[in-house]
Design a protein around this motif. Structure first.
Motif: not given
Length: 185
Positions: A63-64, A66-68, A70
């Motif tokens: 969850p921590s 960053p989306d880029e 993942k």
């Protein structure tokens, strides 16, 4: 030395060569039982180590991230870790059954009979864990990570199922390890 330590394959090969050299240097009789147990412990360390990596590091950290970033985990790290995870589970199961057979307590352990009851409970917990890896966690992870085709809404459900069964295996690993260690004491 860099040739060995800068490449994981070479590091593992060197570890095996040193192990074989030590084994042949001290071998004075048939060590079949010892080798079965050694391979069982070696594969078990990898299996439980990866199980605990997923549950104590990867799942809580995701969850921590960053989306880029993942996709690096989902497309590269997790599939590689899951490969070693499932095959370490298989090797642990096979070498555990081999060890119990060579030690003469396989049937007694599986039937939870007599002095083999404690190790038998550990074996059954490990068999349940192995089943979870191969028939629930891995199929669910293939969906969650997009390794196989699935509907978009199936991915979160598959990820949750994989996580819950992985947590189940973490829970079972604690008494399983107790039973395994307790057998020799």
């Amino acid at each position: 030395m860099g040739f060995i330590l800068e490449n994981l394959r070479n590091t593992v090969i060197a570890g095996i060569v040193v192990t074989v050299a030590v084994a042949f240097g001290i071998a004075t009789k048939d060590y079949t039982f010892f080798y079965a147990r050694y391979l069982h412990v070696l594969s078990g360390v990898m299996w439980i180590g990866l199980l605990w990596y997923f549950n104590f590091v990867q799942i809580p950290t995701m969850p921590s991230i960053p989306d880029e970033l993942k996709p690096a985990v989902g497309k590269h790290i997790a599939p590689a870790a899951l490969f070693w995870f499932r095959w370490a589970a298989m090797a642990t199961l096979i070498t555990g059954l081999w060890t119990a057979h060579d030690a003469g307590y396989l049937v007694a352990a599986l039937t939870l009979d007599g002095s083999a009851r404690l190790i038998g409970v550990g074996m059954w917990l490990a068999i349940i864990m192995w089943f979870n890896v191969w028939f629930v966690i891995w199929p669910s992870q293939k969906i969650a990570l997009g390794i196989v085709e699935a509907e978009a809404d199936a991915k979160p459900a598959a990820a949750r199922r994989a996580m819950l069964f992985s947590r189940t295996n973490t829970l079972l690993s604690i008494p399983m390890l107790y039973c395994m260690v307790g057998m020799s004491h």
